[in-house]
Scaffold this active site. Structure first.
Site, PDB file in Angstrom:
ATOM      1  N   GLU A   1      -6.800   4.821   7.780  1.00 36.27           N
ATOM      2  CA  GLU A   1      -6.571   6.242   7.462  1.00 36.27           C
ATOM      3  C   GLU A   1      -7.803   6.843   6.795  1.00 36.27           C
ATOM      4  O   GLU A   1      -8.109   8.015   6.987  1.00 36.27           O
ATOM      5  CB  GLU A   1      -5.311   6.379   6.591  1.00 36.27           C
ATOM      6  CG  GLU A   1      -4.047   6.145   7.422  1.00 36.27           C
ATOM      7  CD  GLU A   1      -2.877   5.541   6.680  1.00 36.27           C
ATOM      8  OE1 GLU A   1      -2.868   5.540   5.430  1.00 36.27           O
ATOM      9  OE2 GLU A   1      -1.954   5.036   7.360  1.00 36.27           O
TER      10      GLU A   1
ATOM     11  N   GLU B   1      -5.299  -4.775  10.591  1.00 34.94           N
ATOM     12  CA  GLU B   1      -4.304  -3.724  10.781  1.00 34.94           C
ATOM     13  C   GLU B   1      -4.592  -2.970  12.081  1.00 34.94           C
ATOM     14  O   GLU B   1      -5.400  -2.040  12.083  1.00 34.94           O
ATOM     15  CB  GLU B   1      -4.344  -2.731   9.612  1.00 34.94           C
ATOM     16  CG  GLU B   1      -4.003  -3.344   8.273  1.00 34.94           C
ATOM     17  CD  GLU B   1      -3.406  -2.304   7.327  1.00 34.94           C
ATOM     18  OE1 GLU B   1      -2.309  -2.589   6.813  1.00 34.94           O
ATOM     19  OE2 GLU B   1      -3.997  -1.239   7.112  1.00 34.94           O
TER      20      GLU B   1
ATOM     21  N   SER C   1       3.513  -1.894  10.427  1.00 35.86           N
ATOM     22  CA  SER C   1       4.963  -1.908  10.692  1.00 35.86           C
ATOM     23  C   SER C   1       5.624  -3.247  10.367  1.00 35.86           C
ATOM     24  O   SER C   1       6.561  -3.663  11.056  1.00 35.86           O
ATOM     25  CB  SER C   1       5.259  -1.499  12.141  1.00 35.86           C
ATOM     26  OG  SER C   1       4.861  -0.157  12.360  1.00 35.86           O
TER      27      SER C   1
ATOM     28  N   HIS D   1      -9.483   1.266   4.840  1.00 41.18           N
ATOM     29  CA  HIS D   1      -8.218   1.469   5.556  1.00 41.18           C
ATOM     30  C   HIS D   1      -8.441   2.427   6.721  1.00 41.18           C
ATOM     31  O   HIS D   1      -9.242   3.358   6.621  1.00 41.18           O
ATOM     32  CB  HIS D   1      -7.160   2.026   4.595  1.00 41.18           C
ATOM     33  CG  HIS D   1      -5.793   1.996   5.183  1.00 41.18           C
ATOM     34  ND1 HIS D   1      -5.352   2.938   6.090  1.00 41.18           N
ATOM     35  CD2 HIS D   1      -4.783   1.100   5.031  1.00 41.18           C
ATOM     36  CE1 HIS D   1      -4.126   2.625   6.467  1.00 41.18           C
ATOM     37  NE2 HIS D   1      -3.748   1.524   5.842  1.00 41.18           N
TER      38      HIS D   1
ATOM     39  N   LYS E   1       0.132   4.213  -0.348  1.00 40.52           N
ATOM     40  CA  LYS E   1      -0.523   5.401   0.228  1.00 40.52           C
ATOM     41  C   LYS E   1      -0.281   6.600  -0.703  1.00 40.52           C
ATOM     42  O   LYS E   1      -0.241   6.428  -1.918  1.00 40.52           O
ATOM     43  CB  LYS E   1      -0.038   5.625   1.671  1.00 40.52           C
ATOM     44  CG  LYS E   1      -0.170   4.342   2.515  1.00 40.52           C
ATOM     45  CD  LYS E   1       0.001   4.554   3.992  1.00 40.52           C
ATOM     46  CE  LYS E   1      -0.159   3.228   4.714  1.00 40.52           C
ATOM     47  NZ  LYS E   1      -0.087   3.331   6.170  1.00 40.52           N
TER      48      LYS E   1
ATOM     49  N   ASN F   1       0.875  -1.176   0.000  1.00 47.26           N
ATOM     50  CA  ASN F   1       0.000   0.000   0.000  1.00 47.26           C
ATOM     51  C   ASN F   1       0.909   1.221   0.000  1.00 47.26           C
ATOM     52  O   ASN F   1       1.468   1.583   1.032  1.00 47.26           O
ATOM     53  CB  ASN F   1      -0.897  -0.022   1.246  1.00 47.26           C
ATOM     54  CG  ASN F   1      -1.749   1.232   1.352  1.00 47.26           C
ATOM     55  OD1 ASN F   1      -1.785   2.059   0.442  1.00 47.26           O
ATOM     56  ND2 ASN F   1      -2.429   1.383   2.483  1.00 47.26           N
TER      57      ASN F   1
ATOM     58  N   GLY G   1       2.542   2.548  10.813  1.00 52.17           N
ATOM     59  CA  GLY G   1       3.483   3.656  10.667  1.00 52.17           C
ATOM     60  C   GLY G   1       4.195   4.036  11.952  1.00 52.17           C
ATOM     61  O   GLY G   1       4.838   5.078  12.030  1.00 52.17           O
TER      62      GLY G   1
HETATM   63  P1  13P Z   1       3.092   0.554   7.703  1.00 52.81           P
HETATM   64  O1  13P Z   1       3.618  -0.725   7.133  1.00 52.81           O
HETATM   65  O2  13P Z   1       3.822   1.763   7.197  1.00 52.81           O
HETATM   66  O3  13P Z   1       2.963   0.500   9.183  1.00 52.81           O
HETATM   67  O4  13P Z   1       1.601   0.726   7.135  1.00 52.81           O
HETATM   68  C1  13P Z   1       0.726  -0.345   7.216  1.00 52.81           C
HETATM   69  C2  13P Z   1      -0.487  -0.031   6.443  1.00 52.81           C
HETATM   70  O5  13P Z   1      -1.242   0.864   6.790  1.00 52.81           O
HETATM   71  C3  13P Z   1      -0.729  -0.791   5.220  1.00 52.81           C
HETATM   72  O6  13P Z   1      -2.011  -0.560   4.729  1.00 52.81           O
END
Ligand code: 13P
Length: 255
Positions: free
Chosen positions: A97, A167, A213, A95, A11, A9, A173
């Protein structure tokens, strides 16, 4: 029995040129990897270029979101049919976010999911608790709510095309991944829940990815867990080396 799925992803990262460069390196590095489904989810602007590049490879293309209608006056939205025609096989939905910053709810995630399935896309539905919810022992309640309400109205047949990504929001992150045991516990819970909603066969074939992560250092131990069928990778998917390393760890997880 379940082929692991590793999805990147990206982003809101990577211009078109940068996307092409990264995808090229991943295609080259993954050409001999067997038994792992690899998916790249770049920003919308890179989809059509990557679709051409990935056409002759085993790497699949995914988008990071879609709307629930197929056309109309919805400024800024992208229809599932458009994604399909742009060469997407997968789409990430719900997601955290999107839930946190763009007002997504189980209801809107569900509408997007039904629409995406209707266009023949394979949705990756994200679920997971926030830190305060985990600390208040509400992890299973939150995950149950996301799964039950997110999947409302999805048929058994359509479930064959659905992947769930667990997640935990506190792990995204932050560099603070769930331990393999924490991930396995929630993955097993999701599989059991899907078994109750549908049946054991649907639950057994469902792929449940872990995200939060994941990096080359922790991927192996997480991916080895019985109910972890791959990863949804953020930061570590933005560099070919680390993403390829995780893909290879999934290939050798021996499940
Ligand atoms: P990270 O791997 O940067 O923690 O992000 C995970 C994520 O949100 C994947 O959709």
């Amino acid at each position: 029995m379940r082929v692991p799925i590793i999805a990147g992803n990206w982003k809101m990262n990577k211009s078109v040129d940068e996307s092409i460069e990264l995808a090229n390196a991943i295609i080259r590095g993954a050409y001999d990897v067997k038994n792992v489904d690899i998916v790249l989810c770049p920003p919308f602007t890179s989809l059509s270029d990557l679709s051409e590049m990935l056409a002759d490879s085993d790497v699949s293309l995914g988008a990071q979101n879609c709307f629930w209608l197929n056309e109309g006056a919805y400024t800024g939205e992208i229809a599932p049919g458009m994604l399909k025609k742009a060469g997407c096989e997968y789409v990430i939905l719900g997601h955290s976010e999107r839930r946190a910053y763009f007002g997504e709810t189980n209801e809107t995630v569900n509408k997007r999911l039904i629409a995406a399935l209707g266009e023949g896309l394979k949705p990756i539905v994200c679920v997971g608790e926030k830190l305060d919810e985990r600390e208040a022992n509400k992890t299973f309640d939150v995950v149950r709510d996301h799964v039950e309400n997110g999947l409302k109205g999805v048929t058994k047949n359509d479930m064959e095309n659905v992947t769930i990504a667990y997640e935990p929001v506190w792990a995204i992150g932050t560099g603070k991944n769930a331990t393999p045991a924490q991930a396995q516990e929630v993955h097993a819970f999701i599989r059991e829940l899907v078994g109750k909603i549908y049946d054991k066969a649907i639950a057994d074939q469902l792929r449940i990815q872990y995200g939060g992560s994941v990096n080359p250092g922790n991927a192996e131990s997480i991916l080895k867990e019985k109910d972890v069928d791959g990863g949804l990778i953020g930061g570590a998917s933005l560099k070919a080396d680390s993403f390829l390393d995780i893909i290879k760890k999934a290939a050798s997880a021996g499940k």
